[in-house]
Design a protein around this motif. Structure first.
Motif, short mmCIF file in Angstrom:
data_model
loop_
_atom_site.label_atom_id
_atom_site.label_comp_id
_atom_site.label_asym_id
_atom_site.label_seq_id
_atom_site.Cartn_x
_atom_site.Cartn_y
_atom_site.Cartn_z
N UNK A 118 0.85 -1.22 0.00
CA UNK A 118 0.00 0.00 0.00
C UNK A 118 0.87 1.25 0.00
N UNK A 119 1.95 1.20 0.83
CA UNK A 119 2.79 2.39 0.96
C UNK A 119 3.42 2.73 -0.40
N UNK A 120 3.93 1.70 -1.08
CA UNK A 120 4.60 1.95 -2.36
C UNK A 120 3.61 2.50 -3.39
N UNK A 127 -4.75 5.14 -5.17
CA UNK A 127 -5.59 5.08 -3.97
C UNK A 127 -6.06 3.65 -3.73
N UNK A 128 -6.43 3.36 -2.47
CA UNK A 128 -6.98 2.02 -2.18
C UNK A 128 -8.47 2.04 -2.44
N UNK A 129 -8.94 1.06 -3.19
CA UNK A 129 -10.38 0.92 -3.45
C UNK A 129 -10.81 -0.43 -2.91
N UNK A 235 8.63 -2.88 -8.54
CA UNK A 235 9.52 -3.99 -8.15
C UNK A 235 10.81 -3.46 -7.54
N UNK A 236 11.32 -2.35 -8.08
CA UNK A 236 12.56 -1.78 -7.52
C UNK A 236 12.32 -1.27 -6.11
N UNK A 237 11.14 -0.62 -5.91
CA UNK A 237 10.83 -0.09 -4.57
C UNK A 237 10.59 -1.23 -3.58
N UNK A 238 10.02 -2.32 -4.07
CA UNK A 238 9.67 -3.44 -3.18
C UNK A 238 10.88 -4.35 -2.90
N UNK A 239 11.65 -4.64 -3.95
CA UNK A 239 12.69 -5.67 -3.80
C UNK A 239 14.11 -5.12 -3.86
#
Ligand code: FA5
Length: 341
Positions: A118-120, A127-129, A235-239
């Motif tokens: 969610x943060x990324x 937005x979250x739906x 993917x870069x932000x997550x991994x």
């Protein structure tokens, strides 16, 4: 009889006021209100009285019982606090003893991963739906371009409710239609997280209940390049910045073209290991350009609008990040597993 009862009541009340220890109170209770106690026995005698005497005596004996119980509770509270005070003043209190450790709860690994996702996406403007877990066949399949006789339905067998046509959703993709119908004709940037259900064999990698996070972007001139750029950035932000990614062509009825995205294996760094089945890559999501039929079902004119969508499995991502070997750990509720996060 009633006079006798009133006399007993007064006597028992006096005895209760004189009971000044827990032991005396217990003895009093046994004698007055216990199973073979005086008042209990008198209550049982009601049946032996003449019909004229019965109502008045019955009423009075119940009143006496209630009042004595009430008085007993009040006296117990008094005696207990007096005993507590006596214990505290008699025994010394060792303030150097360490306190009892408070157990703190912690977040479930699936929740940790979901929050990171969610943060990324939040940072990237999505937005979250929230969309429903219980869906109609129409939203889960038909409106996503999967008619009743479509072979792709075999991949998404699910649980049915007793209401015909109402099922537990097999993926978060039906939320795409809800979001489009709500926002049309505005542009959309949303992620749709939630629980999905599939009637399939439980294995180390597959559960019958798992989370997905869907993503949907709809607007003017959105292309496959936007899809690729956005997902690679995710993917870069997550991994990690230097983690390689690749896209493989695939098929989903609701996207055209469709693809799957892999990241370089987190465990072996691409050299090949058991987890990546010696390929050096791990699949993390399915994606594609929103099919014109689906755009139309959402209310958008596909000659004017375009969009991309993707769907990822947070449990599978958590498995990769934390080195979890079996997906069944997520719902086994085993504290030895949960305490590690
Ligand atoms: C879908 O469910 C598509 N709706 C994804 C999609 C969305 C494609 C939008 C295109 C556009 P798939 O069945 O591959 O696709 O599931 C997507 C992800 O959910 C998988 O990569 C996996 O991470 C997770 N997943 C699927 N089945 C299970 C399962 N049984 N247990 C745990 N995770 C699962």
């Amino acid at each position: 009889m009633i006079d006798q009862l009133n006399e007993d009541y007064a006597r028992l009340l006096e005895a209760l006021n004189e009971a000044n220890s827990s032991a005396e109170l217990d003895a009093w209770y046994k004698e007055a209100l216990g199973r073979k106690g005086h008042i209990t026995l008198m209550t049982r005698q009601v049946g032996q009285l003449s019909p004229e005497e019965r109502p008045a005596f019955g009423r009075r004996v119940n009143e006496v019982k209630k009042e004595l119980e009430h008085a007993y509770r009040a006296q117990s509270a008094r005696v207990q606090s007096a005993e507590l005070l006596a214990t505290i003043s008699r025994d010394s209190l060792d303030v150097t003893l360490p306190g009892r450790r408070q157990w703190r709860g912690r977040l479930h690994p699936a929740t940790l991963t979901l929050r990171e996702i969610y943060r990324i996406w939040g940072d990237m403007g999505f937005q979250i739906y929230r969309s429903r877990d219980v869906e109609t066949d129409e939203y889960n399949f038909e409106l996503l371009n999967i008619p009743e006789d479509h072979p792709a339905r075999d991949m998404w067998d699910t649980f049915h409710t007793t209401t015909p046509g109402v099922i537990l959703r097999t993926h978060t993709s039906p939320g795409q239609i809800h979001a489009m119908r709500e926002y049309c004709p505005e542009p959309i940037r949303v992620i749709l997280p939630g629980m999905c259900f599939r009637y399939e064999q439980i294995t180390a990698r597959s559960e019958i209940q798992f989370n997905q996070v869907e993503g949907l972007a709809v607007g003017h001139s959105i292309t496959m390049a936007d899809l690729k750029g956005t997902l690679v950035d995710f993917a870069k932000r997550m991994f990690g910045e230097h983690r390689k990614t690749r896209f493989r062509a695939n098929y989903f009825p609701f996207t055209e073209p469709s693809a799957e995205m892999d990241v370089e294996c987190l465990l072996c760094g691409g050299d090949g290991c058991q987890v990546c089945k010696y390929t050096g890559w791990l699949e993390i999501l399915g994606c594609g350009m929103v099919h014109p039929t689906v755009l139309r079902n959402g209310g958008y004119d596909p000659t004017v609008f375009s969009g991309f969508a993707f769907g990822m499995g947070p449990e599978r991502i958590a498995m990769l990040k934390f080195g979890i070997e079996d997906i069944r750990n997520f719902w086994a509720n085993d504290l030895r597993f949960l305490k590690q996060f």
